[in-house]
Design an enzyme around this catalytic site. Structure first.
Site, PDB file in Angstrom:
ATOM      1  N   ARG A  90      -2.463   2.936  -4.368  1.00 31.49           N
ATOM      2  CA  ARG A  90      -2.168   1.714  -5.119  1.00 31.49           C
ATOM      3  C   ARG A  90      -1.130   0.852  -4.405  1.00 31.49           C
ATOM      4  NH1 ARG A  90      -4.240  -1.803  -8.525  1.00 31.49           N
ATOM      5  NH2 ARG A  90      -5.174  -0.059  -9.647  1.00 31.49           N
ATOM      6  N   CYS A  91      -0.077   1.473  -3.860  1.00 34.69           N
ATOM      7  CA  CYS A  91       0.953   0.699  -3.170  1.00 34.69           C
ATOM      8  C   CYS A  91       0.390   0.054  -1.915  1.00 34.69           C
ATOM      9  CB  CYS A  91       2.139   1.587  -2.807  1.00 34.69           C
ATOM     10  SG  CYS A  91       3.061   2.185  -4.238  1.00 34.69           S
ATOM     11  N   GLY A  92      -0.398   0.810  -1.162  1.00 35.85           N
ATOM     12  CA  GLY A  92      -0.982   0.263   0.051  1.00 35.85           C
ATOM     13  C   GLY A  92      -1.941  -0.869  -0.239  1.00 35.85           C
TER      14      GLY A  92
END
Length: 235
Positions: free
Chosen positions: A190-192
């Site tokens: 999700r962060c990437g």
């Protein structure tokens, strides 16, 4: 039609600017200087430029800005760009301070400015600090609109505070199919995915086109024609 052919219905280029202030020396600011350097100055040493910025050249600057290369990474933008301008004969002065409403142009400094800022707070101060004429260009940032540009001339029919009342909302793209597929397939967490989706997009040719239009507004002013509004286009 040959776009390089002379157009008899346009006025002959008679006057060139001798004193200009460049606010911001990133994508647009460097393109402004590139366009100015292409003008047929008989004596470039008589042209006085004030160059204002607080940042250093980074890898992203090198990839989007027309006068930056990898050898300049880590250098102050003001000093690197001043060196480029002086190598072409221009006289330069640098300001390494933030541009905001507390800034004031002095009476002996250039009264015409080309603005390359990318934040609304700085733009809202453009007509409050003592310039007689400002040309400002904003560029799109996302993959859909990075070729879009909007040009403003100040003072105009609206104040800077009216034009930039609220900062534009960031584009939300994480839920689009391509990004969702990357998440499902495990190619990104999700962060990437958020980092990838939020990346700004810029290309030097867009700034070069925008700078040509901005500098043409200064030339129009010198030849007795003044714009009073804004325009939007895509290259």
């Amino acid at each position: 039609m040959d776009w390089l052919a002379p157009d008899d219905c346009e006025p002959t280029l008679t006057y060139l600017p001798s004193r200009l202030w460049l606010i911001g020396l990133g994508h647009l600011g460097q393109a402004y200087l590139w366009a100015l350097a292409l003008l047929p100055f008989a004596k470039p040493e008589n042209v006085a430029l004030v160059l204002q910025d607080i940042d250093v050249i980074s890898p992203s600057t090198e990839s989007t800005s027309i006068l930056s290369d990898a050898t300049l990474i880590g250098q102050k933008k003001t000093r690197a760009i001043a060196a480029w301008a002086e190598a072409r004969g221009f006289h330069t002065a640098i300001h390494e301070r933030l541009f905001d409403a507390s800034f004031r142009r002095q009476a002996d400094e250039p009264a015409v400015a080309l603005c390359g800022l990318d934040n609304a707070a700085g733009r809202r101060a453009l007509d409050q600090v003592g310039f007689d004429f400002i040309v400002e260009v904003g560029l799109g940032r996302g993959h859909r609109d990075f070729r879009t540009m909007r040009l403003h001339v100040l003072p105009g029919s609206r104040s800077a505070a009216e034009i930039w009342k609220v900062a534009p909302a960031a584009e939300t793209v994480e839920d689009r199919p391509a990004y969702s597929r990357l998440l499902v397939e495990g190619a990104l967490d999700r962060c990437g995915m958020t980092l990838l989706a939020g990346k700004a997009v810029g290309a030097p040719f867009v700034g070069a086109v925008a700078a040509t239009l901005a500098v043409s507004e200064v030339l129009r002013l010198l030849h007795g024609v003044r714009s009073t509004g804004c325009s939007t286009s895509t290259c």
